[in-house]
Each structure stands twice: as structure tokens, then as C-alpha cells.
Design a protein around this motif. Structure first.
Motif, short mmCIF file in Angstrom:
data_model
loop_
_atom_site.label_atom_id
_atom_site.label_comp_id
_atom_site.label_asym_id
_atom_site.label_seq_id
_atom_site.Cartn_x
_atom_site.Cartn_y
_atom_site.Cartn_z
N ILE A 117 -2.68 1.04 4.61
CA ILE A 117 -1.03 1.05 4.89
C ILE A 117 -0.27 0.56 3.96
CG2 ILE A 117 0.61 -0.16 6.45
CD1 ILE A 117 -1.40 -0.43 8.59
N VAL A 118 0.68 1.06 3.47
CA VAL A 118 1.42 0.84 2.12
C VAL A 118 2.07 -0.48 2.27
CG1 VAL A 118 1.44 3.18 1.11
CG2 VAL A 118 3.32 2.30 2.78
N ASP A 119 2.50 -1.12 1.27
CA ASP A 119 3.18 -2.62 1.44
C ASP A 119 4.34 -2.38 2.08
OD1 ASP A 119 1.02 -3.90 0.59
OD2 ASP A 119 1.48 -4.06 -1.49
N PRO A 120 5.16 -1.46 1.68
CA PRO A 120 6.70 -1.45 2.28
C PRO A 120 6.68 -1.29 3.59
CG PRO A 120 6.74 0.08 0.23
CD PRO A 120 5.41 -0.53 0.43
N VAL A 121 5.82 -0.64 4.33
CA VAL A 121 5.67 -0.43 5.73
C VAL A 121 5.08 -1.65 6.24
CG1 VAL A 121 4.39 0.61 7.61
CG2 VAL A 121 5.31 2.17 5.42
N ASN A 122 4.04 -2.29 5.66
CA ASN A 122 3.23 -3.36 6.40
C ASN A 122 3.90 -4.65 6.24
OD1 ASN A 122 0.99 -4.08 7.64
ND2 ASN A 122 -0.32 -4.14 5.70
N GLU A 143 -5.13 -2.44 -3.34
CA GLU A 143 -5.62 -3.98 -4.14
C GLU A 143 -5.92 -4.89 -2.91
OE1 GLU A 143 -1.23 -4.41 -3.09
OE2 GLU A 143 -2.36 -3.06 -4.27
N ASP A 144 -5.52 -4.61 -1.78
CA ASP A 144 -6.00 -5.56 -0.51
C ASP A 144 -7.42 -5.32 -0.38
OD1 ASP A 144 -3.34 -6.39 -0.52
OD2 ASP A 144 -2.83 -4.87 0.84
N TYR A 145 -7.81 -4.04 -0.41
CA TYR A 145 -9.35 -3.87 -0.01
C TYR A 145 -10.13 -4.40 -1.43
CZ TYR A 145 -8.18 0.15 3.13
OH TYR A 145 -7.71 0.95 3.84
N ALA A 146 -9.57 -4.45 -2.62
CA ALA A 146 -10.28 -4.71 -3.77
C ALA A 146 -10.48 -6.20 -3.53
CB ALA A 146 -9.83 -4.39 -4.96
N ILE A 147 -9.59 -6.90 -3.24
CA ILE A 147 -9.39 -8.26 -3.18
C ILE A 147 -10.50 -8.64 -1.96
CG2 ILE A 147 -8.08 -10.42 -2.25
CD1 ILE A 147 -5.47 -9.09 -3.62
N SER A 148 -10.50 -8.17 -1.07
CA SER A 148 -11.37 -8.67 0.01
C SER A 148 -12.83 -8.19 -0.31
CB SER A 148 -11.05 -7.84 1.42
OG SER A 148 -9.80 -8.46 2.09
N LYS A 149 -13.14 -7.14 -0.87
CA LYS A 149 -14.55 -7.06 -1.45
C LYS A 149 -15.00 -8.02 -2.59
CE LYS A 149 -13.71 -1.92 -0.77
NZ LYS A 149 -13.31 -0.58 -1.41
N TYR A 150 -13.80 -8.37 -3.45
CA TYR A 150 -14.27 -9.54 -4.38
C TYR A 150 -14.70 -10.88 -3.77
CZ TYR A 150 -13.21 -12.58 -8.36
OH TYR A 150 -13.05 -13.46 -9.40
N ILE A 151 -14.25 -11.24 -2.78
CA ILE A 151 -14.14 -12.44 -2.18
C ILE A 151 -15.53 -12.46 -1.29
CG2 ILE A 151 -12.92 -14.17 -0.26
CD1 ILE A 151 -10.52 -13.44 -1.55
N THR A 152 -15.52 -11.18 -0.72
CA THR A 152 -16.98 -11.05 0.03
C THR A 152 -18.08 -11.32 -0.71
OG1 THR A 152 -15.70 -9.45 1.68
CG2 THR A 152 -18.22 -9.39 1.57
#
Length: 228
Positions: A117-122, A143-152
Motif C-alpha cells: 500500500i503506497v504511503d499517500p493512501v496509507n 521501505e516498510d518491508y525492508a525495515i521490518s526485515k532488518y529488525i527481524t
């Protein structure tokens, strides 16, 4: 992504700096996607990144409230946060003995199940970098997928100096994109929300990196020659 423009303005000031980088204290001539990497420990320009970590590190009582599922469909509304946390914690437990390429594949596939989901919509703004809790609640973009993968992966013991969020240009789609780069077993792999396959960075020819970042350092990428 407005931070890219700030980076391009100050990039000339960074040439010649000798600051910590991936296992070295010098400019890397053949780095991610074949780029020249100029490192810096000055993180002041990366407000979205630092603000995401601030929210992520808040005490649980100051984050979105923990809401137990109530009557009706489970895992709806704010209850999605707790459901997402529970599933995430179970994933961590199930993969504490995993390592190397198998772990990267598992994390990439797990996070890629969330809808894009793109940020303007979300969020109603052009660019928002979400914490895992926010990602569980509302899904997200690249970038939200990438951040959650990094923290995982951080939770699973992967050192942060082996990981970077990479902001790049997708030359095929002609758009900005973000992925996670992880060094493992002598190779740098790319975890990408567009595909479940985890590939060595050298096999991906349509990405032109702009900058990459972890919790201690960021790197400006200069591409001398780019082949589609």
C-alpha cells in the motif's frame, strides 16, 4: 523521497572522508550493485529513519495500545497489531536456529506476504517510514518491508553492520524503490518485496543505488557505468 535531494546537495562534501564502513574505514570502489560507496557516520539528514527508530524503541505503554481480539472477526482494527506481534514472535521462535541463506529466504518470504500500500493512501503523506507494529497494523510500501526485515534479522542475531536499507532507482519501472541488503557467507544478498527470491546483488542489473543506511552509518553510492 526528499532526503535524496539533500544527499545530492552535500555529496561533494563527503569525498575523501575516512569514516567507518562495511568492515573497512575507506571508500569502497566496487560496492553494492557495482557502485562506488562513500561512507559517513553523520546521520542528521535522515529524519524518517531516526524517527522510525524513536517510535520503535518507545516503551510498549507509549506505543499503540495492545488490544485483545473481541467479539466479531479476529485481528481487525487495532487488534491487528497484537495479532501481528504474536505471529512475528512465533516466527522468531521458529527460526532461532536458522542461519545464512535459509534464514534470509524465510524472512523475505514472511514479510512479503503483507499487501503493498503506497504511503499517500496509507498515511495521507508522500513518504512515511513505518515501524514493524505500524506495518502489522496498516501494511506498507517498499521501505516498510525492508525495515521490518532488518529488525527481524536483528532480533535473530544478524549483526547490524551486515545489513543496510538501500534506497535506489528501479531502471525498469523508472521509480524509486527500497530493498534490504544483507552480507551472509561471503556474499551480499538482496531482500526485495517485489520477489520472494533472494538474489546476490551482482545478479540484479536494473537497480541503481542512491544511498544505503544502517543504525551507525550511511553510504552515498556513485555509479560509473550502468547496464540494463
Amino acid at each position: 523521497m526528499t532526503v535524496i535531494m539533500r544527499i545530492l546537495v552535500i555529496c561533494a562534501l563527503l569525498v575523501g572522508l575516512s569514516v567507518p564502513t562495511f568492515g573497512a574505514s575507506k571508500i569502497v570502489m566496487n560496492g553494492l550493485f557495482g557502485s562506488r560507496e562513500i561512507p559517513s557516520s553523520n546521520m542528521k539528514s535522515f529524519d524518517k529513519w531516526t524517527e522510525m527508530w524513536r517510535r520503535h524503541n518507545l516503551p510498549r505503554s507509549e506505543k499503540e495500545p495492545t488490544v485483545e481480539p473481541v467479539d466479531g472477526p479476529p485481528c481487525r482494527g487495532l487488534a491487528r497489531i497484537q495479532c501481528g506481534r504474536d505471529a512475528w514472535n512465533q516466527f522468531i521462535t521458529d527460526h532461532t536456529e536458522s542461519s545464512g541463506f535459509d534464514l534470509l529466504e524465510a524472512v523475505n518470504e514472511y514479510m512479503n506476504k503483507s499487501p503493498y500500500i503506497v504511503d499517500p493512501v496509507n498515511w495521507g503523506i508522500p513518504d512515511y517510514w513505518a515501524t514493524p507494529d505500524e506495518f502489522f497494523l496498516k501494511d506498507g510500501d517498499c521501505e516498510d518491508y525492508a525495515i521490518s526485515k532488518y529488525i527481524t534479522l536483528k532480533r535473530l542475531g544478524v549483526p547490524i553492520d551486515r545489513m543496510r536499507l538501500v534506497i535506489l532507482q528501479d531502471e525498469n519501472l523508472r521509480t524509486a524503490h527500497a530493498v534490504l541488503a544483507v552480507e551472509s557467507e561471503g556474499e551480499t544478498y538482496i531482500l526485495d518485496n517485489q520477489v520472494d527470491a533472494v538474489l546476490p546483488h551482482g545478479q540484479i542489473l536494473h537497480y541503481r543505488p542512491v544511498y544505503s543506511i544502517n543504525e551507525t552509518t550511511w553510504w552515498l553510492h556513485q555509479v560509473k557505468r550502468f547496464s540494463r
